[in-house]
Structure formats: structure tokens, C-alpha cells
Design a protein around this motif. Structure first.
Motif, PDB file in Angstrom:
ATOM      1  N   LEU A   1       0.983  -1.276  -0.122  1.00 56.75           N
ATOM      2  CA  LEU A   1       0.140   0.003   0.035  1.00 56.75           C
ATOM      3  C   LEU A   1       0.797   1.244   0.046  1.00 56.75           C
ATOM      4  O   LEU A   1       0.438   2.261  -0.738  1.00 56.75           O
ATOM      5  CB  LEU A   1      -0.869  -0.087   1.349  1.00 56.75           C
TER       6      LEU A   1
ATOM      7  N   TYR B   1      -7.147  -1.507   4.213  1.00 60.27           N
ATOM      8  CA  TYR B   1      -7.011  -2.590   3.095  1.00 60.27           C
ATOM      9  C   TYR B   1      -6.012  -3.621   3.537  1.00 60.27           C
ATOM     10  O   TYR B   1      -6.423  -4.790   3.479  1.00 60.27           O
ATOM     11  CB  TYR B   1      -6.314  -1.758   2.036  1.00 60.27           C
TER      12      TYR B   1
ATOM     13  N   TYR C   1      -3.903   6.967  -2.777  1.00 58.88           N
ATOM     14  CA  TYR C   1      -2.998   6.767  -1.537  1.00 58.88           C
ATOM     15  C   TYR C   1      -2.046   8.072  -1.489  1.00 58.88           C
ATOM     16  O   TYR C   1      -1.649   8.836  -0.407  1.00 58.88           O
ATOM     17  CB  TYR C   1      -2.022   5.733  -1.523  1.00 58.88           C
TER      18      TYR C   1
ATOM     19  N   GLU D   1      -6.432   2.474  -5.166  1.00 57.08           N
ATOM     20  CA  GLU D   1      -5.232   2.446  -4.451  1.00 57.08           C
ATOM     21  C   GLU D   1      -4.316   3.912  -5.067  1.00 57.08           C
ATOM     22  O   GLU D   1      -3.372   4.234  -3.935  1.00 57.08           O
ATOM     23  CB  GLU D   1      -4.198   1.409  -4.475  1.00 57.08           C
TER      24      GLU D   1
ATOM     25  N   LEU E   1      -8.589   2.944   2.440  1.00 61.47           N
ATOM     26  CA  LEU E   1      -7.100   2.688   1.962  1.00 61.47           C
ATOM     27  C   LEU E   1      -6.259   2.209   3.162  1.00 61.47           C
ATOM     28  O   LEU E   1      -5.780   1.057   3.027  1.00 61.47           O
ATOM     29  CB  LEU E   1      -6.636   3.890   1.588  1.00 61.47           C
TER      30      LEU E   1
END
Length: 626
Positions: free
Chosen positions: A36, A454, A475, A472, A451
Motif C-alpha cells: 500500500l 486494506y 494513496y 489505491e 485505504l
């Protein structure tokens, strides 16, 4: 640099339980968090398939060791696939490339002068596949790790010069590589007490990797823990013909249960010193999952099957519960009621309900299209949310995922409180613009939360992001740079976290587990009816046409010599039993077993793998157990 993270290499003595799932989910969470953030991460898991315990378990199932290992390893891999674990390598210690790499490592350590042949004399725990010195044993006999009785033996063995690396290990620990810190202190105390050289071969069974041909000794196989630990590097090409990716090991992190920390924090780095390889950057040791305060055990019958929990209550619910319920490093108590309570109050009431409120009001007031660039009404709330989001990284990097979730959930509290404070159902009558700003603010909180959640709830996170029309790629802007999205086109989705009810069958299973932990209470008068005596075994012979039964002649002193039949032939050699003192009930009504009169019952203990061990007491035969 790419991070390389590993689960333990799970021992295939039985199917996966909730403890295995916990470790694997933690590692999967850590990988997803790194990805991430934009970091490359490789995850290794697999199965450890050699050793005496596997050989014994296979024999009990009337399978070859390889057949038995194949069946259990398949169950591990299938479970991780069904749980959507993002592993990159799945190693089996029976893989041919691993065999080659282990032999190469043995040769290197041997050539370095770190391996020598001598005789091992001490105690061995079959359950832990571990040797212990007398000073390490409990009550001079019991395994210090699992509490089971060890076996005294003397046999030829190859030894690794573990003592040679004591000072280097203590110096390495100064780098704070072991977490939590109280576990690091336990390891340091163990090493400071003095390290003995480690027996790294066995010659009393055959299920394992043979020594390399260059050693020219076919009597021995390689110690299962040396074999298993090397599985962290053989998939990377160490000592074999696989593509060389050993550079990955420059940034290695191991996740283990507290019961195997010593192997990873003492033996493994010593092996790496000998091989002149880099040491792990971090070793995280977590606690156990208990049932009513007791460790899970197959023989007790209190093992929780993670597949059943995921199928009944949802995989994401199980992931959330395991990660949020307990502080990393501490033991946790598994409870269906606790799982459903946490899911309903935190997943359903807070996160799920917040999304439902946003979608409902957006549909009713704006046909799912909301937009605003004026967030002046919510400046304090925005600052609080961004401060919380910015604090999360330290919790994850320091392996405090429950605190990570606790803090993350506080932004959903901020959102829900803000909705109540501004009452958009009233505001819409006079100020539609501010209602739109409020809903865009709520949508931004959900976007940030989706986010950041996740790694723990990947499927739910993706559904929330799809509902918000983001992915994503946001982010960088809304997390790293704390920006606000000004326009959303929302999509209605079914409720993410419907309220859960405790399933009756699960309650019944939990009750069965509790019932099995302690049998029905008896009073002293009932116990006194049993006449348990110490007897000395005079002879032991196999019963004709039976693979399990032995017939014993046992001297009970003034109570005479008695004949007892017992089903322990798979666990002992007859010759090893003659002369030992055992416990037996001698006032049972005589019975016929395979046509042979049995005048009592030997007392045994059964471990979690189904192995039986006679209860022994070294006092005069004929003595009463009371």
C-alpha cells in the motif's frame, strides 16, 4: 529495497488451526501494508515435513511419510489460497531443490570447522524435535518447552559449534531485532546462561535429509530444525540450481510463535554466521490463542478450525477479530461471542453504518453526485483525522496492529459525531450547499479509512473504494499529502457488514470444547475405588496378528505378578520396556483381549499428535499412587 517476510514453515503433524491462521494473516497484513505504501515485498510460507514425529504420525495413519506429508501440506496450501494469502513462495522441505541446498549448507559449515562428530548424551523431546541438557529440563525429565517427558539417549551425532557464536549473538541483540522487547530479554538471558554445542543429526530414524556424499556417512540424517530453518533461503537459490535471489535476504523479517523463538533468534542466526550470510532485520514473536485460558491441543479437543470460522462468520470478520482482539506478543482467548460482539459493534455499527448513511443521504439529496471545495466547517475535524492517519505508520512498523485499528476506527467516530452534530436532515431544508460539503467530508474520511484498512480487510476495502469511485492510486494524494477529494460519484452497494448472530452449532462446539477440557467431576470416594500401583515390567511381547498390542508380565510386589495387555506397540520396542516401573490400575475386572486375559490397565498419556507415553514413577514396585 524489497522486503522479504516469512511465516514459520509449518510442521505437518496435523491440519492447520487458528494459531497457524493468525500468524499467516499477520504476515499477509504486513505485506499488504508495505505494498500500500509502495514498497516491494516478497512473502514466503510453506511446510516442514521431516522428522521423527512425522514418521510416527504417518505410521499411525498407515501411510508412508511422504504420502502423509503430501496430504497435510496440501491442506495448508489450500487453506491459504482460500484465505487469499498473497504468498510468493510456498516451500516444502521435501522439495528436491531444498534437499540440495540443505546438503550444501551442511558442507559449508563442515568446511568452516563448525561441525564435528561426537556422541550425544542427554534428553530428547520427540514432540519438539529438540535436544535438552539436564540443566534445561523441568524436574530433571520434562521438556522445558512443552512439558512432555523427554527420552534419555546416547548416540553418535554431528554437532554444530553453537557455543562459538555466543558473543556474536549477544552483540547482534543490541540492534533491537527481536520484538516484543520482553521476548528479546528472554532470549538474551538464555544465551547469557551459556550455550552448548547443538546436535544436528539423528541416526535412530530415517525420515529426513541424508548427509552430503562428501561427508561419507550414511548413518545420519540432518536435524529437522537445521533442515527447516534453511527453507528461508533455499527458495532464493542458496546452494541449488534455482535462480539466485539471495539479495532478498538482505532485508528479511521473520514472524514466529513465541514457542519457536529460540530456534529463530539463537540457532538460525548462528547458522547464518557460519554460512557468512546476512542476519534477519527483525524477528516478531506473537503469543498463543487459548480456549478458556488453556493452550489448544488435539488430544484435549479444543482446537479451533479457522476454515469453519471463516465459512460461518466471514473471512474478513475473522481477520479483523484476530488482529484487533489482542496486543501483539500477548496470548489471546478465542471466543465466538467476542468475535460476533466486536464485528457487530465495530464493523457493522461504526464502519458499515457510516457507509450506509453516506450512500443513503447522497442518493436522497444529490442522486449520488456530491461535490464541494469548501471545508471551512470541518477544519478541526480534518486536522484530527489527518493527525490520526499520520500516526498509523508507527503502529504498524512497531507491530501494534490492534492499536493501529483502534486509532483508525476513531476517524469513523469523528465522522459519525460530525453527522449528528450538523443534522444534515435538518440542514438540507435551508442549506443544501453545506450538506454537500458535509457528505464530501464524510466521503473523504471513508476514502482514507478504506485505504488504511486494506491490509486487514482487503476485500471490504476494495468494495468501499469502488463505492466511492477511488482506488489505491489515491494513496499518494489523500494519505501521504493529506489532500481532500472534492468530487465523488457514488455507487450503492449491499450492506458490507450485516449483523452477526452466534450460530447455535458454533455455541455447541464451544461447549463441547469446554466440556472436553475438564471431565466430569468425581469425589474422593469414587477416586479411592481405583487401586493404582507401581509395577516393574518383567517381560513384554507382541500379541500375535496384532500391530498395536503388547502383553506384559508385571511385578506389583506384594500384590503379585499380573498379565496386562496394552495397545502401545507402535510407540515402544519391547526390549526397551523391560525393567522400567509403570503405573497401572490393578483392581479392574479381568477381561479378554484377543483371547488373552488382561488383569489391569496401564496408564498412559496422549499428546496432541496422538502419541502415547507410559506414566513412570521411579519408586518401589507395589507402591500405591494416591
Amino acid at each position: 529495497m524489497t522486503k522479504y517476510i516469512t511465516t514459520p514453515i509449518y510442521y505437518v503433524n496435523d491440519i492447520p488451526h487458528i494459531g497457524h491462521a493468525y500468524t499467516t494473516i499477520l504476515v499477509d497484513m504486513f505485506k499488504k501494508y508495505q505494498e500500500l505504501k509502495g514498497n516491494s515485498c516478497i512473502l514466503l510460507t510453506g511446510t516442514d515435513e521431516h522428522g521423527q514425529k512425522i514418521e510416527n504420525s504417518a505410521k499411525m495413519k498407515n501411510k508412508s511419510p511422504q504420502e502423509y506429508a503430501d496430504s497435510i501440506s496440501f491442506k495448508f496450501r489450500s487453506l491459504w489460497d482460500s484465505f487469499n494469502i498473497s504468498y510468493d513462495y510456498f516451500i516444502r522441505t521435501t522439495d528436491s531443490y531444498h534437499n540440495i541446498g540443505v546438503k550444501k549448507a551442511f558442507e559449508v559449515m563442515f568446511s568452516n570447522g563448525d561441525i564435528y562428530k561426537d556422541y550425544y548424551e542427554g534428553n530428547y523431546c520427540v514432540s519438539c524435535e529438540t535436544f535438552f541438557t539436564k540443566r534445561q529440563l523441568l524436574d530433571n525429565l520434562l521438556c522445558p518447552d512443552c512439558g512432555k517427558e523427554t527420552t534419555a539417549l546416547r548416540e553418535e551425532s554431528y554437532f554444530f559449534r553453537l557455543s562459538k557464536y555466543q558473543d556474536k549473538l549477544l552483540e547482534w541483540y543490541k540492534q533491537d531485532v527481536i520484538f516484543p522487547l520482553h521476548k528479546k530479554n528472554e532470549v538474551i538471558r538464555f544465551v547469557e546462561s551459556g550455550l552448548s554445542d547443538l546436535s544436528i543429526t539423528r541416526s535412530t530414524f530415517k525420515w529426513g535429509i541424508e548427509l552430503p556424499k562428501s561427508i561419507n556417512d550414511n548413518k545420519h540424517i540432518i536435524y529437522v530444525w537445521l533442515d527447516a530453518l534453511l527453507s528461508y533461503i533455499t527458495p532464493l537459490g542458496f546452494g541449488n540450481n534455482k535462480e539466485n535471489k539471495m539479495k532478498l535476504f538482505d532485508d528479511a523479517t521473520h514472524f514466529v510463535g513465541k514457542d519457536i523463538l529460540r530456534f529463530h533468534a539463537v540457532y538460525w542466526p548462528a547458522f547464518l554466521f557460519s554460512l557468512n550470510l546476512p542476519l534477519p532485520k527483525k524477528i516478531y514473536a506473537h503469543g498463543w490463542w487459548l480456549i478458556d485460558g488453556a493452550k489448544m491441543s488435539k488430544s484435549v479437543g479444543n482446537v479451533v478450525n479457522p476454515k469453519e470460522i471463516a465459512d460461518t462468520y466471514g473471512l474478513e470478520t475473522m481477520r479483523y477479530f484476530l488482529i484487533s482482539e489482542v496486543s501483539f506478543g500477548q496470548d489471546g482467548d478465542f471466543s465466538i461471542k467476542a468475535l460476533t460482539k466486536r464485528a457487530n459493534s465495530e464493523l457493522s455499527d461504526k464502519l458499515g453504518n457510516l457507509l450506509n448513511r453516506l450512500l443513503g443521504m447522497s442518493e436522497k439529496y444529490f442522486n449520488f453526485n456530491i461535490e464541494s471545495s469548501d471545508f471551512s466547517l470541518f477544519e478541526n475535524e480534518i486536522d484530527n483525522v489527518n493527525n490520526i492517519i499520520n500516526s498509523l505508520d508507527s503502529y504498524m512498523e512497531n507491530m501494534m496492529p490492534n492499536k493501529y485499528l483502534e486509532e483508525l476506527w476513531s476517524i469513523f467516530d469523528i465522522a459519525n459525531i460530525t453527522i449528528t452534530k450538523h443534522s444534515p436532515w435538518e440542514m438540507i431544508k435551508n442549506n443544501k450547499k453545506d450538506v454537500s460539503s458535509l457528505l464530501v467530508f464524510i466521503a473523504n474520511i471513508l476514502a482514507k479509512g478504506a485505504l488504511m484498512v486494506y491490509p486487514i480487510l482487503p476485500q471490504s476495502s476494495i468494495k468501499i473504494m469502488e463505492s466511492l469511485g477511488i482506488n489505491e492510486s489515491f494513496y499518494k494524494d489523500i494519505i501521504k499529502e493529506s489532500k481532500m477529494i472534492k468530487k465523488f460519484t457514488l455507487t450503492k452497494i449491499p450492506p458490507l457488514f450485516p449483523k452477526l448472530e452466534v450460530k447455535e452449532e458454533q455455541l455447541n462446539k464451544t461447549k463441547e470444547i469446554k466440556d472436553k477440557q475438564v471431565k466430569e467431576e468425581v469425589n474422593l470416594r469414587q477416586f479411592d475405588k481405583l487401586d493404582i500401583r507401581i509395577g516393574k515390567i518383567l517381560s513384554a511381547k507382541k500379541v500375535k496378528d496384532s500391530t498395536k498390542l503388547l502383553v506384559f508380565s508385571i511385578d506389583f510386589g506384594e500384590f503379585g505378578v499380573r498379565q496386562i495387555v496394552s495397545g502401545i506397540a507402535n510407540f515402544y520396542k519391547e526390549s526397551d520396556l523391560v525393567g522400567i516401573n509403570v503405573c497401572a490400575i490393578i483392581n479392574l475386572k479381568p477381561s479378554k483381549i484377543r483371547g488373552i486375559i488382561s488383569e489391569g490397565m496401564l496408564l498412559t498419556a496422549e499428546d496432541s499428535d496422538g502419541n502415547l507415553e507410559l506414566l513412570r514413577l521411579n519408586i518401589k514396585h507395589g507402591s500405591k499412587v494416591c
